[in-house]
Design a protein around this motif. Structure first.
Motif: not given
Ligand SMILES: [Zn+2]
Length: 284
Positions: A1-6, A265-268, A270-282
């Protein structure tokens, strides 16, 4: 998580502690998270841009609750520049329209957050003196830079009464005025001295206003433009938040996760999960 990085972040002015002869210049910041972006989206109509920048900084400052409002505007800009760097990187793509009406070229250039940061100011105390002779009288004004809280409040007043906002802000900054060593009110100051006082207040916090010297590549005109990190960063985050809403909708629909889980989730990631969904849908 982002909150852990200071990250460690420093400011040029600093927070003067009561009775101390030194100021605090170092702070701890964490990058902007999805939850912060949602907070900005929710506060879009309720708060003014300055107030939202202050609130964002307050959320991202670690172990310094309420400190953002007590900083100077230059210190807020410095922390926002560093917050921007740790969240989205150092380089900022900017555009500016050439002010020549016959040209109006759309100029594109890149700024670096690091290059815009000022070195620590050499102030030895929070208050400063301006001494001047006007109409045969010696005036002495004791002043400091306005705080973020004072400027945010003035911006709210300025929406209905700009003149009153300016006068109230000046009163916040000036702690004493003497004429020939006798205490007098701010309204006693002759207008040339008032102008010099305004300039002196701006001079002690140069990070508050960044002036860019630009030259139009099309018509060659040289001009200056103001760059405000607070406004720039908020508009960047607003553009990202439009994507974020879409991402939350996609991930919640597909995985049935809660909004708070997705925003953690970190933005990175999140992007990877979105890419996974796009992959499995295609592939379906
Ligand atoms: Zn031009």
């Amino acid at each position: 998580m982002n909150g852990a990085v200071v990250f460690r972040a420093s400011v040029p002015g600093g927070l003067w502690l009561d009775g101390a002869d030194a100021c605090r210049r170092d702070f701890a910041l964490r990058p902007v998270s999805g939850a912060d972006e949602m907070f900005l989206l929710d506060s879009e109509n309720a708060a003014l841009p300055g107030e939202r920048a202050t609130a964002l900084l307050d959320r991202c400052l670690v172990g310094a609750d309420g400190v953002a409002a007590r900083l100077s505007i230059g210190d807020r800009e410095a922390l926002l520049l560093q917050l921007r760097r740790m969240t989205l990187g150092d380089h900022m793509d900017c555009t500016q329209i050439c002010p020549e009406p016959d040209c109006a070229e759309r100029m594109e250039f890149t700024l670096s957050t690091t290059q815009l940061l000022h070195a620590p100011y050499e102030h030895s105390r929070p208050e400063h003196d301006l001494k001047d002779v006007e109409d045969g009288h010696t005036y002495l004004a004791r002043f400091r830079a306005p705080t973020v809280d004072e400027v945010d409040r003035a911006a709210r007043v300025a929406r209905v009464d700009p003149e009153r906002a300016g006068a109230e802000l000046l009163r916040c900054c000036v702690s004493a005025i003497t004429r020939d060593s006798v205490n007098v009110g701010l309204d006693t100051l002759p207008s040339p001295m008032l102008k010099r006082l305004d300039a002196a207040i701006a001079e002690i916090d140069p990070q508050a206003e960044t002036e860019l010297a630009l030259t139009c590549p099309a018509c060659g005109v040289a001009f200056s433009a103001t760059f405000e990190c607070a406004a720039y960063f908020l508009s960047e985050l607003a553009a990202r938040t439009r994507h974020l809403l879409h991402d939350v909708h996609t991930l919640a629909s597909y995985y049935h996760w809660s909004e708070s889980d997705i925003l953690a989730l970190t933005p990175g990631r999140r992007d990877r999960y979105i890419a996974k969904i796009a992959e499995s849908l295609s592939g379906a």
